[in-house]
Design an enzyme around this catalytic site. Structure first.
Site, PDB file in Angstrom:
ATOM      1  N   MET A  65      48.093  10.682  32.475  1.00 28.88           N
ATOM      2  CA  MET A  65      46.897  11.305  33.690  1.00 28.88           C
ATOM      3  C   MET A  65      47.534  10.852  34.846  1.00 28.88           C
ATOM      4  O   MET A  65      46.297  11.303  35.440  1.00 28.88           O
ATOM      5  CB  MET A  65      46.263  10.180  32.795  1.00 28.88           C
ATOM      6  CG  MET A  65      45.072  10.133  31.865  1.00 28.88           C
ATOM      7  SD  MET A  65      43.699   9.621  31.741  1.00 28.88           S
ATOM      8  CE  MET A  65      43.289   7.900  32.470  1.00 28.88           C
ATOM      9  N   LEU A  68      52.322   8.943  37.903  1.00 29.85           N
ATOM     10  CA  LEU A  68      52.989   8.640  37.395  1.00 29.85           C
ATOM     11  C   LEU A  68      53.910   6.836  37.675  1.00 29.85           C
ATOM     12  O   LEU A  68      54.390   7.331  39.357  1.00 29.85           O
ATOM     13  CB  LEU A  68      54.005   9.718  36.612  1.00 29.85           C
ATOM     14  CG  LEU A  68      53.493  10.989  36.428  1.00 29.85           C
ATOM     15  CD1 LEU A  68      54.711  11.592  35.345  1.00 29.85           C
ATOM     16  CD2 LEU A  68      52.894  10.402  34.922  1.00 29.85           C
ATOM     17  N   HIS A  72      55.616   5.612  32.932  1.00 33.60           N
ATOM     18  CA  HIS A  72      55.941   6.570  32.678  1.00 33.60           C
ATOM     19  C   HIS A  72      57.022   6.938  32.081  1.00 33.60           C
ATOM     20  O   HIS A  72      57.043   7.815  31.220  1.00 33.60           O
ATOM     21  CB  HIS A  72      55.445   7.536  33.215  1.00 33.60           C
ATOM     22  CG  HIS A  72      53.785   7.222  33.435  1.00 33.60           C
ATOM     23  ND1 HIS A  72      52.734   6.758  34.666  1.00 33.60           N
ATOM     24  CD2 HIS A  72      52.576   7.037  32.399  1.00 33.60           C
ATOM     25  CE1 HIS A  72      51.928   6.382  34.464  1.00 33.60           C
ATOM     26  NE2 HIS A  72      51.174   7.016  33.052  1.00 33.60           N
ATOM     27  N   GLY A 185      53.404   3.231  26.014  1.00 31.01           N
ATOM     28  CA  GLY A 185      53.263   2.357  26.138  1.00 31.01           C
ATOM     29  C   GLY A 185      51.963   0.909  25.871  1.00 31.01           C
ATOM     30  O   GLY A 185      51.599   1.124  25.263  1.00 31.01           O
ATOM     31  N   GLU A 186      53.185   0.168  25.413  1.00 30.58           N
ATOM     32  CA  GLU A 186      52.286  -0.836  24.715  1.00 30.58           C
ATOM     33  C   GLU A 186      51.491  -1.780  25.743  1.00 30.58           C
ATOM     34  O   GLU A 186      50.749  -3.186  25.657  1.00 30.58           O
ATOM     35  CB  GLU A 186      53.647  -2.393  24.521  1.00 30.58           C
ATOM     36  CG  GLU A 186      54.254  -2.205  22.706  1.00 30.58           C
ATOM     37  CD  GLU A 186      55.573  -2.906  22.663  1.00 30.58           C
ATOM     38  OE1 GLU A 186      55.391  -3.429  23.328  1.00 30.58           O
ATOM     39  OE2 GLU A 186      55.745  -2.213  21.468  1.00 30.58           O
ATOM     40  N   VAL A 214      57.350  -2.268  30.873  1.00 32.70           N
ATOM     41  CA  VAL A 214      57.563  -2.186  32.479  1.00 32.70           C
ATOM     42  C   VAL A 214      56.924  -2.575  33.597  1.00 32.70           C
ATOM     43  O   VAL A 214      55.307  -2.185  33.425  1.00 32.70           O
ATOM     44  CB  VAL A 214      57.620  -0.916  32.759  1.00 32.70           C
ATOM     45  CG1 VAL A 214      59.023  -1.033  33.635  1.00 32.70           C
ATOM     46  CG2 VAL A 214      58.889   0.212  32.035  1.00 32.70           C
ATOM     47  N   SER A 223      51.403   0.217  36.149  1.00 25.27           N
ATOM     48  CA  SER A 223      49.930   0.634  36.133  1.00 25.27           C
ATOM     49  C   SER A 223      49.079   1.540  36.881  1.00 25.27           C
ATOM     50  O   SER A 223      49.554   1.158  37.990  1.00 25.27           O
ATOM     51  CB  SER A 223      48.548  -0.545  35.492  1.00 25.27           C
ATOM     52  OG  SER A 223      47.100   0.241  35.465  1.00 25.27           O
ATOM     53  N   ARG A 225      46.489   2.061  37.832  1.00 27.12           N
ATOM     54  CA  ARG A 225      45.514   1.155  38.331  1.00 27.12           C
ATOM     55  C   ARG A 225      46.142   0.340  39.954  1.00 27.12           C
ATOM     56  O   ARG A 225      44.866  -0.394  40.715  1.00 27.12           O
ATOM     57  CB  ARG A 225      44.570   1.282  37.506  1.00 27.12           C
ATOM     58  CG  ARG A 225      43.899   2.257  36.737  1.00 27.12           C
ATOM     59  CD  ARG A 225      42.588   0.951  36.456  1.00 27.12           C
ATOM     60  NE  ARG A 225      41.905   2.589  35.872  1.00 27.12           N
ATOM     61  CZ  ARG A 225      42.025   2.648  34.917  1.00 27.12           C
ATOM     62  NH1 ARG A 225      42.396   2.936  34.154  1.00 27.12           N
ATOM     63  NH2 ARG A 225      40.939   4.026  34.660  1.00 27.12           N
TER      64      ARG A 225
HETATM   65  O1  PAF Z   1      47.290   5.750  28.578  1.00 29.83           O
HETATM   66  C1  PAF Z   1      46.756   7.166  29.099  1.00 29.83           C
HETATM   67  O2  PAF Z   1      47.802   7.428  30.273  1.00 29.83           O
HETATM   68  C2  PAF Z   1      45.417   7.636  28.069  1.00 29.83           C
HETATM   69  O3  PAF Z   1      44.551   7.341  27.683  1.00 29.83           O
HETATM   70  C3  PAF Z   1      45.453   8.676  27.545  1.00 29.83           C
HETATM   71  C4  PAF Z   1      46.798   8.008  26.639  1.00 29.83           C
HETATM   72  C5  PAF Z   1      46.633   9.532  28.306  1.00 29.83           C
HETATM   73  C6  PAF Z   1      44.809   9.721  27.330  1.00 29.83           C
HETATM   74  O4  PAF Z   1      43.951  10.387  27.856  1.00 29.83           O
END
Ligand code: PAF
Length: 317
Positions: A65, A68, A72, A185-186, A214, A223, A225
């Site tokens: 989303m 990054l 990511h 990601g886990e 990570v 994250s 967020r």
């Molecule tokens: O983990 C995320 O960033 C989102 O949930 C995903 C897998 C891209 C789906 O929108």
């Protein structure tokens, strides 16, 4: 700024002329479904052709989303190492946000994201608009609802429509990108299990690869967020990872699981800023609750720091 081929296919009148004019050395920016198709055609990358057919190439996919971070980028590196082409999607999926959640303020850092992806050698960035993905609105589409209890437990009990939104958009993205493998990601452990169930149960020929979380130097899981955290919240946030780690230490010391979970909860709750939503010991593949340590297991938590909701986990295999 990376070249954007927005609208090029239709402006030039034919897919063929677009194929002859693809830029090299930078990611192809596909912001429509048509452009995603053009990129696939241009590169001979086809889901159905499969790996073994002469001339066919493998595509690794990293759905995101945006906003990054190094977590990511680690997914992209893993993808880069395993396939001929890497496609990253950037789409803030409204369907997985409840009305009271942070869809509107979710961080959007597109130009920086593209620069980062350029530096790690991504071949195509798929960044469709909401109208491309949900042309008739998201209320009226067929959606994918993961089975219970995976859909409703832990994250699902606090975000009841979240996994439906995730599974639906990921199914759509897989159909549009047609990757051979996809990397998740886990850190979003339950999401990873939902995606594995999605592709397994619906026989989607996409290999799902989970990548370890990570972390920042102080243990906080990376994250998008985390950008919401003010400095005082940021300074207490690493307690979450420390609490999870004490459970793993208790396992290694052969201590009781119940006492370890209670101790970890108390560590989080001792910090007044936290509202702990859950901290649980579960089976590492099914997420069934566990009362005793038995490998594989995962300890997962979610906690709110003011308005910011953080999740984390540690898996022991
Ligand atoms: O983990 C995320 O960033 C989102 O949930 C995903 C897998 C891209 C789906 O929108």
């Amino acid at each position: 700024m990376v070249d954007n081929l927005r609208g090029q296919a239709t402006e030039q009148g034919s897919i063929n002329s677009t194929l002859n004019n693809l830029p090299t050395g930078k990611p192809f920016i596909a912001d429509t479904l048509e452009q995603m198709k053009i990129w696939r055609l241009a590169n001979g990358a086809s889901w159905l052709a499969g790996k073994s057919e002469p001339g066919s190439k493998t595509v690794a996919f990293v759905p995101t989303m945006g906003a990054l971070h190094d977590g990511h980028i680690e997914l992209v590196r893993r993808a880069r190492a395993q396939a001929d082409f890497v496609v990253v999607s950037i789409f803030v999926n409204p369907f997985q946000f409840a009305p009271h959640e942070d869809f509107d303020k979710y961080p959007r850092t597109f130009d920086r994201d593209i620069e980062l992806l350029n530096s790690v050698g991504v071949d195509c960035v798929f960044c469709p608009g909401e109208k491309e993905i949900y042309p008739h609105g998201r209320q009226s589409i067929v959606s994918v609802v993961p089975a219970s209890p995976l859909n409703d437990t832990l994250e699902g009990s606090f975000r009841p429509t979240f996994f439906r939104g995730v599974a639906t958009v990921v199914a759509k993205l897989f159909n549009l990108v047609q990757p051979h493998m996809a990397f998740f990601g886990e850190k979003d452990f339950q999401q990873l299990l939902v995606i594995k169930a999605l592709t397994g149960d619906l026989n989607m020929p996409v290999e799902i690869i989970g990548v370890p979380t990570v972390r920042e130097a102080d243990g906080l899981a990376m994250s998008s967020r985390n950008a919401y955290l003010d400095s005082s919240s940021r300074s207490v946030a690493p307690v979450l990872h420390r609490a999870l780690s004490t459970v793993v230490s208790a396992f290694e010391a052969k201590e009781s699981a119940a006492a370890a979970i209670d101790k970890a909860k108390a560590m989080v709750q001792a910090e007044a800023k936290f509202d702990l939503q859950y901290l649980a010991l579960c089976h590492g593949e099914t997420l069934e609750p566990l009362t005793e340590f038995a490998k594989p297991f995962v300890v997962l938590l979610a906690a709110k720091l003011g308005e910011v909701r953080l999740i984390d986990n540690i898996v022991v295999r």
